[in-house]
Design an enzyme around this catalytic site. Structure first.
Site: not given
Ligand code: GLY
Ligand code: MN
Ligand code: MN
Length: 433
Positions: A36, A239, A256, A267, A346, A350, A357, A380, A384, A401, A403
């Protein structure tokens, strides 16, 4: 944001819809977490963008040109007992008084009232498939009109996805939205700085996550997405969100994480040495990613297209990987046949806004979209290098990374996430302070 802004947005949308049309947007559904206990409620971004209304179990209806009321809000009724247990509800009267609805009704009356609002509308602007339960309610309303056709009742002829119009509006950020995004960025920057300062060998990933969340929450923000805090090999998991491993001396940690403030996201990613000092091998990879980010940011300006920053980042990364000996061959060939994606899998960014996103098409008429002032995006790039990568032992388990969030301006771009160390020297200085 004040009510005038929501009213302007509704007006703009209704103008684009034209008359003989109706738009229907449900609030986000309540979701059960366990038994619940519900997940924390977060309003649907489109719904909030047009209404500023934060309650669940509500529906926005827009009927351009309708005489009696063009903006109708369905919501929960006031309820003494439920309000004692779960908190205040505006009720339909409050929806009119505080949210400038032209008219408002109890949500339980939706299926009774909606068919009447749809009648005489040719087009229904509604995004099917996101909320199956609500889809059914909308179909029930359409079918009830169809059943009345022999009596002269006119059912709508077409369904149009609302996304196309609404998401294009959301892609261009207004001054008020940019202000909120700057605040989200500022809070996030402080969270990252605190995490850098708190980092030491022997700490756990979740302890750095706690530093970020503490900053977010104490500044009236929450997280925009679950934080990624990955030490050592975990930095290569794009992720990774378990955040439950110990941070080891000699490893790097990739964070991140971004705050959501006033409904707008930041982000940010940084990758730094757990012990405060980058090793030579770590620095080689880090500096390459940083150079690719610089090159990508330079491409963010009006007239360039969506893919220009990505192309610039890929070019720098691929050339650098060949120079380091991570890849063999001619950079142009490695880019053409996609071999660079072995270590960079990647894209470089975005759109960002209410959703991390964010919405908005990346291509228009099959061509990459041109960047225009008011658009906000992330830059970003990363590399890797998982354990076992051939010929790359000194870089095994390194994931980097970097970003940041940028706003396209008249002459170029503005870094929204300024104030956070980017170079190895800057990071080391903050960690030592
Ligand atoms: N935090 C998700 C991305 O960097 O797209
Ligand atoms: Mn991002
Ligand atoms: Mn990110």
């Amino acid at each position: 944001m004040n009510n005038k802004i929501y009213a302007q947005r509704r007006k703009q949308l209704m103008k684009m819809m034209g008359e003989n049309a109706i738009a229907i947007l449900p609030a986000a559904p309540l979701l059960i977490r366990n038994r619940d206990v519900e997940h924390g409620f977060r309003q649907d971004s489109d719904f909030y963008y047009l209404s500023g209304f934060v309650e669940p179990e509500a529906v926005v209806v827009l009927v351009p040109g309708r005489k009696h009321a063009q903006y109708i809000l369905f919501c929960r009724e006031r309820d003494k007992v439920k309000e004692i247990w779960n908190g205040y509800r505006y009720g339909p009267e409050g929806a009119v008084e505080h949210f400038a609805a032209d008219d408002a009704f109890p949500i339980d009356d939706l299926e009774e009232i909606l068919p009447g609002l749809m009648e005489h509308c040719d087009s229904v602007y509604y995004t099917i498939g996101l909320n199956l339960e609500f889809d059914k309610q909308v179909m029930n309303c359409v079918n009830s009109l169809r059943r009345g056709s022999r009596g002269g009742v006119q059912a709508p002829n077409e369904f149009v996805s609302l996304d196309y119009l609404l998401h294009d509006m959301r892609l261009y950020k207004s001054r008020d939205e940019i202000k909120l995004m700057r605040t989200a960025a500022k809070i996030s920057v402080q969270g990252h700085i605190n995490a850098m300062k708190a980092c030491q060998p022997g700490k756990y990933e979740y302890q750095l996550e706690a530093e970020l969340l503490y900053q977010f929450n104490r500044n009236g923000a929450g997280w925009a997405y679950p934080s990624i805090v990955g030490g050592g090999a975990n930095s290569c998991i794009l992720h990774y969100t378990e955040n439950n491993r110990v941070l080891n001396d000699g490893d790097m940690v990739l964070i991140d994480a971004g705050a959501e403030y006033g409904g707008y996201a930041a982000d940010i990613t940084r990758t730094f040495p757990v012990n405060g000092k980058y090793s030579e091998a770590q620095k080689e990879i880090y500096d390459l990613v940083l150079a690719s980010q610089d090159a990508a940011i330079k491409q963010v300006k009006p007239g360039n297209h969506w893919n220009d920053p990505h192309n610039a980042a890929v070019k720098v990364l691929t050339k650098g990987m060949v120079e380091l000996g991570l890849l063999k061959g001619k950079p142009a060939e490695l880019i053409k046949n996609g071999d660079y994606s072995k270590y960079y899998m990647h894209r470089t960014g975005h759109w960002i806004g209410m959703d991390v996103h964010d919405v908005g098409d990346y291509k228009v008429d099959d061509e990459w979209r041109l960047l225009e002032p008011g658009m906000a995006l992330t830059i970003e790039p990363g590399l890797y290098i998982p354990h076992g990568s051939r010929g790359a032992k000194r870089w095994w388990d390194i994931g980097v990374r970097i970003e940041d969030d940028v706003l396209v301006t008249k002459d170029g771009c503005d870094l929204l996430t300024k104030g956070l160390p980017r170079t190895t020297e800057e990071v080391e200085a903050v960690m030592a302070s």
